[in-house]
Each structure stands twice: as C-alpha cells, then as structure tokens.
Design an enzyme around this catalytic site. Structure first.
Site, PDB file in Angstrom:
ATOM      1  N   ARG A  93      -2.199  -5.683  -8.257  1.00  0.00           N
ATOM      2  CA  ARG A  93      -1.219  -6.879  -7.964  1.00  0.00           C
ATOM      3  C   ARG A  93      -1.027  -7.627  -9.112  1.00  0.00           C
ATOM      4  O   ARG A  93       0.112  -7.976  -9.867  1.00  0.00           O
ATOM      5  CB  ARG A  93      -1.286  -7.573  -6.721  1.00  0.00           C
ATOM      6  CG  ARG A  93      -1.067  -6.757  -5.412  1.00  0.00           C
ATOM      7  CD  ARG A  93      -1.482  -7.412  -4.262  1.00  0.00           C
ATOM      8  NE  ARG A  93      -2.936  -7.518  -4.434  1.00  0.00           N
ATOM      9  CZ  ARG A  93      -3.721  -7.998  -3.430  1.00  0.00           C
ATOM     10  NH1 ARG A  93      -3.195  -8.181  -2.092  1.00  0.00           N
ATOM     11  NH2 ARG A  93      -5.178  -7.957  -3.602  1.00  0.00           N
ATOM     12  N   SER A 142      -3.117  -7.410   3.234  1.00  0.00           N
ATOM     13  CA  SER A 142      -3.036  -7.317   4.586  1.00  0.00           C
ATOM     14  C   SER A 142      -3.846  -8.683   5.442  1.00  0.00           C
ATOM     15  O   SER A 142      -3.461  -9.001   6.229  1.00  0.00           O
ATOM     16  CB  SER A 142      -4.184  -6.481   4.883  1.00  0.00           C
ATOM     17  OG  SER A 142      -3.954  -5.042   4.238  1.00  0.00           O
ATOM     18  N   HIS A 179       0.873  -1.167  -0.046  1.00  0.00           N
ATOM     19  CA  HIS A 179       0.233   0.090   0.011  1.00  0.00           C
ATOM     20  C   HIS A 179       0.879   1.116   0.156  1.00  0.00           C
ATOM     21  O   HIS A 179       0.653   2.271  -0.804  1.00  0.00           O
ATOM     22  CB  HIS A 179      -0.764   0.104   1.390  1.00  0.00           C
ATOM     23  CG  HIS A 179      -1.898  -1.042   1.335  1.00  0.00           C
ATOM     24  ND1 HIS A 179      -2.099  -1.799   2.494  1.00  0.00           N
ATOM     25  CD2 HIS A 179      -2.927  -1.139   0.553  1.00  0.00           C
ATOM     26  CE1 HIS A 179      -3.051  -2.497   2.426  1.00  0.00           C
ATOM     27  NE2 HIS A 179      -3.545  -2.336   1.175  1.00  0.00           N
ATOM     28  N   LYS A 220     -15.992  -7.316   4.503  1.00  0.00           N
ATOM     29  CA  LYS A 220     -14.917  -7.532   5.408  1.00  0.00           C
ATOM     30  C   LYS A 220     -15.211  -7.178   6.918  1.00  0.00           C
ATOM     31  O   LYS A 220     -15.752  -5.935   7.037  1.00  0.00           O
ATOM     32  CB  LYS A 220     -13.890  -6.991   5.104  1.00  0.00           C
ATOM     33  CG  LYS A 220     -13.073  -7.356   3.881  1.00  0.00           C
ATOM     34  CD  LYS A 220     -11.721  -6.756   3.246  1.00  0.00           C
ATOM     35  CE  LYS A 220     -11.233  -6.965   1.940  1.00  0.00           C
ATOM     36  NZ  LYS A 220     -10.030  -6.339   1.489  1.00  0.00           N
TER      37      LYS A 220
HETATM   38  O1  PNS Z   1      -8.975  -2.653   0.497  1.00  0.00           O
HETATM   39  P1  PNS Z   1     -10.205  -2.984  -0.024  1.00  0.00           P
HETATM   40  O2  PNS Z   1     -10.911  -3.687   1.206  1.00  0.00           O
HETATM   41  O3  PNS Z   1     -10.239  -3.916  -1.171  1.00  0.00           O
HETATM   42  O4  PNS Z   1     -11.033  -1.722  -0.377  1.00  0.00           O
HETATM   43  C1  PNS Z   1     -12.329  -1.782  -0.848  1.00  0.00           C
HETATM   44  C2  PNS Z   1     -12.837  -0.538  -0.731  1.00  0.00           C
HETATM   45  C3  PNS Z   1     -12.911  -0.225   0.883  1.00  0.00           C
HETATM   46  C4  PNS Z   1     -12.170   0.660  -1.386  1.00  0.00           C
HETATM   47  C5  PNS Z   1     -14.622  -0.564  -1.123  1.00  0.00           C
HETATM   48  O5  PNS Z   1     -15.420  -1.435  -0.595  1.00  0.00           O
HETATM   49  C6  PNS Z   1     -15.150   1.074  -1.151  1.00  0.00           C
HETATM   50  O6  PNS Z   1     -14.889   1.828  -1.952  1.00  0.00           O
HETATM   51  N1  PNS Z   1     -15.974   1.116  -0.051  1.00  0.00           N
HETATM   52  C7  PNS Z   1     -16.517   2.271   0.318  1.00  0.00           C
HETATM   53  C8  PNS Z   1     -18.052   2.172  -0.033  1.00  0.00           C
HETATM   54  C9  PNS Z   1     -18.354   2.421  -1.461  1.00  0.00           C
HETATM   55  O7  PNS Z   1     -18.299   3.184  -2.307  1.00  0.00           O
HETATM   56  N2  PNS Z   1     -18.608   1.090  -1.911  1.00  0.00           N
HETATM   57  C10 PNS Z   1     -19.097   0.943  -3.426  1.00  0.00           C
HETATM   58  C11 PNS Z   1     -17.752   0.652  -4.401  1.00  0.00           C
HETATM   59  S1  PNS Z   1     -18.092   0.571  -5.859  1.00  0.00           S
END
Ligand code: PNS
Length: 161
Positions: A91, A129, A18, A42
């Site tokens: 990745r 993570s 990250h 998650k």
């Molecule tokens: O590290 P991650 O868990 O892969 O990140 C995913 C994350 C947190 C970026 C995604 O779940 C997110 O954008 N969450 C905020 C809520 C949202 O806007 N959800 C719709 C995404 S299209």
C-alpha cells in the site's frame, strides 16, 4: 510448466484491496492459492473457516483461484504445493519494511520462494482489515471496503463481537 502463486494473509476479513491483488495475480499466474495463514502477532476476529468461506465467495468468479489454510510456515507451504511466488500487495512506504523483512526471511527459509509485490490501486491505499473491523463494530458503513457478496455476513459478524 504451470506457475502457481500463493497470496498469504490473515484476511480478517478479506477487503476489496485484497481482492484487487488476488484478481491481478490470477491474470499473471496459472493458479493462485489464497492462503489464510496464522499471524502470531494478531488475534483473529473471524475464525479461519469463516475467513476462508468469505474468500471463496468473493473469488467465485475467478476460475484459477482456490483458497486454503495453513497454520505452519509459509516457506514450507510453498515447497509442499510447488508454488513459485508469494504475491503481496504494497500500500504505502509504511508497508515496505515489514514486507521486505518477511520476503527476506521466507527466501532464507526456502530459497525457491520469490516474493512479488503488486502496488495497491490508489483507492485502496488506506484500506485495511483492521479499519473494516473497527468501523463495522461501531455500526459504520463498510460497503465501500468489502466485496458485496459478503458484506452482510461481515457486518453481522462484527456487530456480534
Ligand atoms: O495479513 P498479514 O497478517 O499481514 O499476513 C502476515 C502473514 C500471515 C502472511 C504472515 O504472518 C505469515 O506468513 N504467517 C505464516 C507463518 C510464517 O511463515 N511466518 C514467518 C513469516 S516470515
């Protein structure tokens, strides 16, 4: 016009992978907001406050990087903070479908939200993570995976869980 980028993620916890993406984004944009966001799929191990604190300590040497938290939609946050780009690390091919889907959905929700993908450096290809959490919980050495400033606190936090 100042260009603001948002690096969103769960960051549970932030890894060297990250950090590499955040550092490279900070060279491309005037300001980078590392956004601890809620991923409803998650259950977080570290609290949002802890995750933000880890990011703040790991990015203390990057003057144009700030940390924030949002429990709403990323597309709305982008609008509210005037950011032009969502920066994500890719990745492997396996990341692509999920990231592509999110990029398309965010663009639909906020047509001004462009997603920019930076390819992860080879040494971080396998890093995640969840891998750090698993190794750390079992008492393994995670020093090559997480920034040194926060290593001790991550180790302690994981052993307690
Ligand atoms: O590290 P991650 O868990 O892969 O990140 C995913 C994350 C947190 C970026 C995604 O779940 C997110 O954008 N969450 C905020 C809520 C949202 O806007 N959800 C719709 C995404 S299209």
């Amino acid at each position: 016009m100042r260009k603001i980028a948002v690096c969103p993620g769960s960051f549970d916890p932030i890894t060297k992978g990250h950090l590499d993406i955040i550092r490279r984004a900070s060279q491309l944009f005037d300001r980078v907001i590392v956004l601890v966001s809620v991923n409803p799929d998650k259950d977080a191990t570290f609290s949002a406050t802890q995750r933000m604190e880890f990011i703040e300590r790991a990015t203390a040497n990057l003057p144009n990087v700030v940390t924030d938290f949002s429990d709403g939609l990323l597309a709305d946050y982008m609008r509210d903070c005037g950011a032009c780009a969502i920066v994500k690390g890719l990745r492997a091919v396996s990341d692509f479908e999920y990231e592509f889907q999110m990029a398309m959905a965010n663009k639909k929700l906020n047509p001004d939200a462009e997603t920019v993908f930076l390819t992860t450096q080879g040494e971080n290809m396998y890093l995640s993570s969840s891998l750090v959490r698993q190794i750390g919980r079992l008492g393994g050495d995670i020093s090559t995976f997480v920034p040194p400033e926060i290593l001790h606190d991550i180790e302690t936090g994981l052993r307690k869980k």
